[in-house]
Motif scaffolding. Structure first.
Motif, mmCIF file in Angstrom:
data_model
loop_
_atom_site.group_PDB
_atom_site.id
_atom_site.type_symbol
_atom_site.label_atom_id
_atom_site.label_comp_id
_atom_site.label_asym_id
_atom_site.label_seq_id
_atom_site.Cartn_x
_atom_site.Cartn_y
_atom_site.Cartn_z
ATOM 1 N N ALA A 108 27.640 -5.092 -25.662
ATOM 2 C CA ALA A 108 26.756 -4.620 -24.594
ATOM 3 C C ALA A 108 25.565 -3.844 -25.152
ATOM 4 N N ILE A 109 25.826 -2.941 -26.090
ATOM 5 C CA ILE A 109 24.756 -2.107 -26.644
ATOM 6 C C ILE A 109 23.752 -2.953 -27.421
ATOM 7 N N LEU A 110 24.251 -3.843 -28.281
ATOM 8 C CA LEU A 110 23.350 -4.635 -29.122
ATOM 9 C C LEU A 110 22.617 -5.710 -28.334
ATOM 10 N N ALA A 111 23.211 -6.219 -27.253
ATOM 11 C CA ALA A 111 22.502 -7.186 -26.403
ATOM 12 C C ALA A 111 21.279 -6.529 -25.764
ATOM 13 N N LEU A 112 21.426 -5.291 -25.335
ATOM 14 C CA LEU A 112 20.295 -4.569 -24.749
ATOM 15 C C LEU A 112 19.207 -4.313 -25.789
ATOM 16 N N ILE A 113 19.621 -3.867 -26.990
ATOM 17 C CA ILE A 113 18.658 -3.603 -28.056
ATOM 18 C C ILE A 113 17.922 -4.887 -28.444
ATOM 19 N N THR A 114 18.647 -5.997 -28.512
ATOM 20 C CA THR A 114 18.036 -7.274 -28.881
ATOM 21 C C THR A 114 16.994 -7.712 -27.853
ATOM 22 N N ALA A 115 17.316 -7.568 -26.585
ATOM 23 C CA ALA A 115 16.368 -7.957 -25.537
ATOM 24 C C ALA A 115 15.096 -7.122 -25.618
ATOM 25 N N LEU A 116 15.233 -5.820 -25.806
ATOM 26 C CA LEU A 116 14.062 -4.940 -25.896
ATOM 27 C C LEU A 116 13.231 -5.265 -27.127
ATOM 28 N N ALA A 117 13.893 -5.552 -28.242
ATOM 29 C CA ALA A 117 13.169 -5.856 -29.477
ATOM 30 C C ALA A 117 12.382 -7.154 -29.363
ATOM 31 N N MET A 118 12.949 -8.147 -28.703
ATOM 32 C CA MET A 118 12.238 -9.411 -28.540
ATOM 33 C C MET A 118 11.010 -9.245 -27.641
ATOM 34 N N LEU A 119 11.132 -8.389 -26.624
ATOM 35 C CA LEU A 119 9.983 -8.123 -25.751
ATOM 36 C C LEU A 119 8.884 -7.361 -26.488
ATOM 37 N N GLY A 120 9.285 -6.440 -27.338
ATOM 38 C CA GLY A 120 8.312 -5.604 -28.051
ATOM 39 C C GLY A 120 8.100 -6.013 -29.487
ATOM 40 N N ALA A 121 8.246 -7.311 -29.781
ATOM 41 C CA ALA A 121 8.168 -7.790 -31.160
ATOM 42 C C ALA A 121 6.874 -7.392 -31.892
ATOM 43 N N PRO A 122 5.663 -7.543 -31.279
ATOM 44 C CA PRO A 122 4.438 -7.187 -32.013
ATOM 45 C C PRO A 122 4.408 -5.709 -32.412
ATOM 46 N N TRP A 123 4.856 -4.834 -31.522
ATOM 47 C CA TRP A 123 4.857 -3.409 -31.841
ATOM 48 C C TRP A 123 5.883 -3.096 -32.921
ATOM 49 N N LEU A 124 6.994 -3.797 -32.900
ATOM 50 C CA LEU A 124 8.034 -3.586 -33.912
ATOM 51 C C LEU A 124 7.525 -4.026 -35.283
ATOM 52 N N VAL A 125 6.810 -5.154 -35.332
ATOM 53 C CA VAL A 125 6.233 -5.606 -36.601
ATOM 54 C C VAL A 125 5.223 -4.591 -37.100
ATOM 55 N N TRP A 126 4.387 -4.116 -36.207
ATOM 56 C CA TRP A 126 3.384 -3.119 -36.623
ATOM 57 C C TRP A 126 4.054 -1.860 -37.161
ATOM 58 N N LEU A 127 5.166 -1.463 -36.562
ATOM 59 C CA LEU A 127 5.876 -0.268 -37.014
ATOM 60 C C LEU A 127 6.440 -0.461 -38.419
ATOM 61 N N PHE A 128 7.002 -1.638 -38.701
ATOM 62 C CA PHE A 128 7.646 -1.885 -39.979
ATOM 63 C C PHE A 128 6.663 -2.342 -41.053
ATOM 64 N N ALA A 129 5.547 -2.955 -40.652
ATOM 65 C CA ALA A 129 4.550 -3.429 -41.612
ATOM 66 C C ALA A 129 3.161 -3.168 -41.049
ATOM 67 N N PRO A 130 2.735 -1.903 -41.018
ATOM 68 C CA PRO A 130 1.457 -1.563 -40.379
ATOM 69 C C PRO A 130 0.257 -2.249 -41.006
#
Length: 525
Positions: A108-130
């Protein structure tokens, strides 16, 4: 508690020699790492160190980093001690209830995290590789790949859950073999799907997703055979789940600090010259071979064994196990680190100097490989010292050490990145790993948990003498790295194989002459 069932349940977990279990894990891990190197050869040949390679490595590194941080790091270190306690002190019904609650809550916890990460993929990439933000096309391509690779975190975390159960019941071979499926999936995707894709690197992202499904499905029959296949049902109020969550918080900064440091390398490397991310990746892959085969293997078998000894209040055996693990790490890790440093260019040329991989890429990757090799022993020591805390369900001490080491790593990064560029990032990671391992060892000694057994002086003479003999022989006999460039593939493979066999033969011959025997390395779980 149903005490009548305890003897029966204990018999379900046979006590085996740690050396035997370690060899099983090492053999399976070696197979996985060799296929991993084959995978990297294919990737290097097809993609080299360009934008597509950089984008895939970041898109894969994000879920892979979180996998190591959560699934193999915090979750594993918190779950195994609690499960070991249940397997020692509780009945089968209570064990099944724990597995159902943990599997459901984790999903349950990781399914929620996965959904949010897929929606915010560009921001996540920028965070990890600015640094990718300077190239919108590269950023968008990486985000598209991340939407395919991020579900791997959910799938591989459930795989790690299954693997932790199997390891606790001393079925080490199956979890150790499972990563082979990742490498086979990526190799297959690179060879079969690349021609079908407009962007070749996108095929590898699909390969990651396929691998996540394959690895999880592979372990299911073995859980069924043990009668431990859970029926997932979220239950955060379950006592075992609450204890695991309590232990997981601090554990995030414990054994996984080296992974956080590697991630910081990627963030800073994205700001350097094009190819820096890939140079660090290829050099890290070579260091991961001995780290996985030796360090991770020893840490894998020692955590459930230490957890059981702690549950049984066997402090003398606990201390002897830690001493055994440290000796084994030094015995195998020191010569591996020195060999990587001496043979850096030959190894990189043999594995990666094909297709789009240039001479300059080899030189740059060799610089960071030597820096990572310097810290290999420390990386391995962390894998066996941190379980000394986690097995006693103490995650507070490692988190303090981890935070201190992370801060030190950032300071080292800022000092070394300017004169040494990407190699400075690798060296900073190595230095912070030594600081981390040193503090963990010091605190274990201070608490009286780590007690060095007799024979260390003689062991040091054996170790240093054999390592020196090996290094001198490899340095004298190995051709200059420029000569390797003119060799064919099979000539390179023959030379590398011969040098590895020679170095290992001389090293172990020295150990044998000076009195080290296999029986000295045995330890009962």
């Amino acid at each position: 508690m149903t005490t009548n069932s305890q003897p029966e349940d204990r018999q379900l977990i046979p006590r085996r020699g740690l050396m035997r279990s370690g060899l099983i894990v090492s053999a399976m891990t070696m197979l996985s790492r060799v296929l991993g190197l084959a995978r990297d050869v294919v990737v290097a040949t097809l993609l080299g160190a360009g934008d597509g390679a950089d984008a895939f490595f970041v898109a894969f590194k994000i879920p892979n980093f979180l996998r190591r941080l959560f699934a193999e790091g915090a979750f594993n270190q918190a779950f195994v001690p609690v499960l070991s306690e249940y397997s020692t002190q509780r009945d089968r019904q209570e064990i099944r209830e724990l597995l159902n609650a943990v599997a459901g809550s984790l999903t349950a916890i990781l399914a929620l995290i996965t959904a949010l990460a897929m929606l915010g993929a560009p921001w996540l990439v920028w965070l990890f590789a600015p640094g990718f933000g300077r190239d919108p096309e590269k950023l968008a391509m990486t985000a598209d790949m991340l939407r395919l690779t991020f579900p791997y975190l959910l799938l591989i975390s459930l795989t790690a859950f299954a693997g932790s159960v199997l390891n606790t019941w001393n079925r080490f071979a199956v979890p150790a073999f499972t990563p082979v499926l990742l490498n086979l999936s990526l190799i297959g995707a690179a060879l079969l799907l690349t021609p079908l894709m407009e962007e070749p690197a996108m095929a590898l992202a699909w390969g990651v997703l396929i691998a996540g499904v394959a690895q999880l499905v592979f372990q299911v029959p073995f859980l069924l055979r043990l009668g431990l296949m859970p029926t997932p049902w979220p239950n955060l109020a379950h006592d075992g789940v609450r204890r695991i969550l309590k232990l997981m918080g601090p554990a995030l900064f414990g054994v996984s600090v080296s992974q956080i440091n590697l991630l910081l390398d990627t963030v800073l490397a994205s700001l350097l010259a094009a190819g820096s991310v890939s140079w660090l990746y290829y050099s890290d892959r070579l260091v991961e071979l001995p780290l996985g085969v030796f360090g991770v293997a020893i840490g894998t078998v020692i955590l459930p064994a230490l957890s059981k000894r702690h549950a049984e209040q066997s402090s003398a055996h606990f201390a002897a196990m830690l001493d055994w693990a440290i000796r084994l790490v030094l015995l195998l890790g020191l010569p591996a680190a020195l060999a990587l440093a001496v043979l850096a260019e030959p190894l990189l040329i043999t594995l990666f100097h094909y297709g789009a991989m240039t001479d300059t890429d080899i030189q740059m990757a060799a610089m960071s490989l030597r820096a990572y090799a310097f810290g290999l022993v420390a990386f391995m020591l962390i894998k066996v010292l941190a379980p000394g805390f986690f097995a006693r369900q103490n995650t507070v001490t490692p988190v303090k050490v981890g935070i201190f080491a992370m801060v030190a790593n950032m300071v080292f990064n800022l000092i070394l990145i300017w004169p040494l560029a990407h190699a400075g990032l690798a060296l900073a990671t190595a230095l912070s790993a030594f600081l981390n391992a040193g503090l963990l060892g010091y605190l274990l000694r201070k608490e009286g948990v780590l007690v060095f057994q007799p024979g260390w002086r003689r062991f040091a003479v054996q170790l240093l003498g054999g390592s020196t003999l090996m290094c001198v022989a490899l340095y004298v006999i190995a051709p200059e790295w420029t000569q390797w460039l003119a060799m064919s593939l099979w000539q390179r493979v023959a030379w590398v194989s011969g040098l590895v066999a020679l170095g290992a033969g001389l090293y172990f011959a020295w150990l044998g002459v000076f009195g080290l025997r296999v029986r000295h390395l045995k330890m009962r779980a």
